[in-house]
Enzyme design. Structure first.
Site, PDB file in Angstrom:
ATOM      1  N   TYR A 329       0.989  -1.218   0.055  1.00 39.17           N
ATOM      2  CA  TYR A 329       0.066  -0.121   0.024  1.00 39.17           C
ATOM      3  C   TYR A 329       0.990   1.229  -0.012  1.00 39.17           C
ATOM      4  O   TYR A 329       1.774   1.375   0.873  1.00 39.17           O
ATOM      5  CB  TYR A 329      -0.895  -0.212   1.413  1.00 39.17           C
ATOM      6  CG  TYR A 329      -1.977   1.003   1.345  1.00 39.17           C
ATOM      7  CD1 TYR A 329      -2.094   1.938   0.387  1.00 39.17           C
ATOM      8  CD2 TYR A 329      -3.046   0.819   2.269  1.00 39.17           C
ATOM      9  CE1 TYR A 329      -3.049   2.777   0.587  1.00 39.17           C
ATOM     10  CE2 TYR A 329      -4.038   1.659   2.470  1.00 39.17           C
ATOM     11  CZ  TYR A 329      -4.013   2.797   1.324  1.00 39.17           C
ATOM     12  OH  TYR A 329      -5.277   3.703   1.316  1.00 39.17           O
ATOM     13  N   CYS A 330       0.753   2.178  -0.990  1.00 40.05           N
ATOM     14  CA  CYS A 330       1.332   3.476  -1.165  1.00 40.05           C
ATOM     15  C   CYS A 330       2.836   3.090  -1.088  1.00 40.05           C
ATOM     16  O   CYS A 330       3.411   2.616  -1.844  1.00 40.05           O
ATOM     17  CB  CYS A 330       0.897   4.329   0.062  1.00 40.05           C
ATOM     18  SG  CYS A 330       1.458   5.977  -0.080  1.00 40.05           S
ATOM     19  N   VAL A 331       3.632   3.719  -0.277  1.00 35.66           N
ATOM     20  CA  VAL A 331       5.179   3.705  -0.170  1.00 35.66           C
ATOM     21  C   VAL A 331       5.446   2.283   0.070  1.00 35.66           C
ATOM     22  O   VAL A 331       6.783   1.838  -0.527  1.00 35.66           O
ATOM     23  CB  VAL A 331       5.795   4.669   0.949  1.00 35.66           C
ATOM     24  CG1 VAL A 331       5.441   6.160   0.529  1.00 35.66           C
ATOM     25  CG2 VAL A 331       5.009   4.401   2.297  1.00 35.66           C
ATOM     26  N   GLY A 333       4.317   0.002  -1.336  1.00 36.46           N
ATOM     27  CA  GLY A 333       4.296  -0.467  -2.714  1.00 36.46           C
ATOM     28  C   GLY A 333       5.535  -0.411  -3.313  1.00 36.46           C
ATOM     29  O   GLY A 333       5.976  -1.073  -4.264  1.00 36.46           O
TER      30      GLY A 333
END
Length: 596
Positions: A329-331, A333
């Site tokens: 999720y987000c960073v 990722g």
């Protein structure tokens, strides 16, 4: 003794204030018009004094004039402002009937759509004047010549931030709702607002929701499970199965290290984790430790090797399986992409059966407004702020993200909390938003510099465990979710993943933004998502040929997961937290999620 007219204007106790007289309106109109005239006369005088307009002399006298090499453009801006302003005064005096386009726009602006802004001509004039000047200021950014796209983007962001901050709704004397509330409460609303403000100043963070309404493990982060592993960097939480059989391939979720993991487990109705368990997945989540002095030397290698790969290998060994499904999720990722590339380079790509990216970026060439916070002076300031303790206080990042949506996440609460003195509403999402996590300074600085600023993950230069990271080696089946209105990881930036990975890939564009676009349970029947199985090269082409489906994209994702590995096994033994090689350390959600 006041005469009858004076009494009618001031109003008896409890009486509604009367409208200003024509003479009062004329006075206010004259004052505002005269102020504008003085500003324009000053500008004209400055322009007359710099003759002949030699570039060097002009730059020395008025440096800001260099932004407008063409005087005609500047004059055009001023004439338009004067003309629109004159039209506004005329309407206020009743010389021009009907509602103007500007007034209709003001009615739609949630900051000014309360009847009090419309009923009183003075406040109606204030709001329309503000919107008029705001439009001209923002429009002037596009009229500036000689700016490259990045400079213009920064100028537009800073101008918008200034415009939002100067809204009349943000000041007590220019907000009719604040004045009305203060009169109704005999000043107590202002006292409550002052208390709220002083409390926030003492803790160094803006409050968005009732701080006593939620408690981790009591009414948020409630999905049953156990902490089955704890390292200096993370806790591994395994959740209890709710089905008799489960998919053989388990799921591990890597949340952002800049936030608490329970954004995916807010409450039973919103919880992605609980829903995934109910679909028959054996779910694990990595709960990162909020940084302290012990994590001062933490870098990318730690998050990839001692974080993500360690968790993957731990789960594989615990359950006796070859591979896992992974979500970043987000960073997280971004680091998951590094993990996949490293595993591929080592010949171990089979450890991850599929990778899912929630609003994550790997190519930062068009990463949105966050790139405005990576100038050298900003990076130097961050380094200085965290030099002593080796970690960056999470309140700094919270303030940064709030600035990206200043109107909604800052000024809206300045008005309601401080000026109106309203009680804080209970809101689990905003509680999570304010539950800050400290960041390892060395790693955070490197992330901003190497990924956001220099885009080394794509251009080259990122090395993990001595291995150069090459995204072109990633052939892992991939599911990419982006938010159509995401202001943190813009959809067109997330889309760039499709340009770098070589394996089968499904891209899904979800309605809403960075959080609501992800946390959208099927039973809520909110938003929509778009899919397109055609081979396209741009997000615009994807959207043009996409099929829209109402509701949540979660069912699409679980169907995709099932197609990758549909074999099921009994939900017993190590599939139950604490019943395998790894014994339960404590109940979910664990200790790290509570750490400060």
């Amino acid at each position: 003794m006041a005469d009858k007219d004076d009494a009618s204007r001031t109003g008896a106790p409890g009486a509604a204030p009367s409208l200003p007289t024509l003479e009062e309106m004329q006075q206010w109109t004259w004052v505002m018009g005269r102020a504008q005239q003085l500003m324009m006369e000053f500008l004209a005088q400055q322009m007359r004094e710099v003759k002949p307009p030699e570039p060097q002399a002009l730059a020395q006298a008025m440096p800001w004039m260099n932004m407008f090499p063409d005087p005609a453009k500047l004059a055009e801006q001023q004439v338009t402002l004067w003309t629109d302003g004159l039209s506004l005064w005329q309407r206020a005096l009743g010389f021009d009937g009907g509602k103007s386009e500007l007034a209709e726009k003001a009615d739609r602006d949630k900051r000014f759509n309360a009847p009090q802004w419309q009923d009183n001509p003075i406040f109606d004039m204030i709001r329309q004047s503000y919107l008029l000047v705001s439009e001209r200021l923002l429009g002037s950014v596009d009229a500036i010549e000689g700016l490259d796209p990045k400079q213009r983007e920064k100028a537009r962001f800073l101008t918008k931030s200034f415009v939002d901050a100067m809204a009349p709704s943000n000041f007590a004397l220019t907000n009719p709702l604040v004045l009305e509330r203060a009169m109704e409460t005999k000043g107590e609303s202002l006292l409550r607002g002052l208390e709220h403000m002083l409390r926030d100043l003492s803790k160094g963070q803006l409050t968005h929701t009732d701080p006593t309404a939620f408690e981790v493990g009591r009414n948020i982060a409630m999905t049953p499970g156990k902490v089955v592993k704890r390292t200096p960097l993370y806790e591994l939480v395994q959740f209890s199965p709710t089905t008799e059989s489960v998919f053989e391939t388990p799921l591990v979720i890597f949340p952002p290290w800049i936030n608490r993991y329970y954004i995916l487990d807010l409450n039973p109705k919103k919880s992605f984790i609980r829903w995934a368990v109910e679909q028959g997945l054996t779910v694990f989540v990595v709960s990162w430790k909020s940084a302290d002095e012990t994590l001062a030397e933490t870098v990318l290698d730690d998050y990839v090797l001692r974080g993500q790969i360690d968790a993957i290998d731990t789960i594989r060994d615990l359950l006796g399986v070859e591979s896992v499904h992974a979500i970043g999720y987000c960073v997280a990722g971004t680091t998951l992409a590094c993990t996949l590339a490293l595993l591929a380079a080592r010949g171990e790509a089979q450890k991850v059966a599929s990778a899912t990216f929630f609003t994550a970026q790997i190519d930062f060439s068009e990463a949105g407004d966050l790139k405005l916070f990576i100038a050298d002076e900003t990076l130097d300031m961050i380094e200085q702020m965290s030099a002593e303790k080796g970690y960056l206080d999470g309140r700094y990042m919270a303030a940064t993200f709030n600035m990206l949506r200043g109107r909604d996440l800052i000024w809206n609460y300045v008005t309601s909390n401080y000026l109106l003195g309203e009680d804080y509403p209970p809101f689990d999402l905003l509680h999570w938003n304010g539950d800050t996590t400290n960041l390892p300074a060395k790693w955070h600085h490197s992330y901003l510099r190497d990924f956001y600023r220099d885009n080394k993950l794509v251009t080259g230069g990122i090395v993990v465990d001595g291995e150069p990271i090459d995204l072109g080696k990633v052939e892992t089946p991939t599911y990419v979710q982006a938010g159509r209105e995401d202001h943190i990881a813009p959809a067109h930036s997330v889309w760039k993943i499709t340009h770098h990975f070589k394996g089968p890939l499904r891209f899904v564009l979800a309605g809403s933004g960075h959080i609501a676009g992800v946390v959208n349970p099927p039973e809520a029947q909110k938003y929509q998502y778009w899919t397109n199985d055609a081979k396209v090269s741009t997000l615009e082409e994807f959207v043009a040929g996409a099929t829209e489906t109402k509701g949540s994209w979660w069912p699409d994702w679980i169907a995709w997961i099932g197609a990758r590995s549909d074999k099921r096994v009994a939900a017993k033994g190590a599939r139950t937290p604490g019943k395998g090689k790894l014994k339960a350390i404590e109940d979910a959600p664990g200790s790290y999620v509570r750490g400060r």
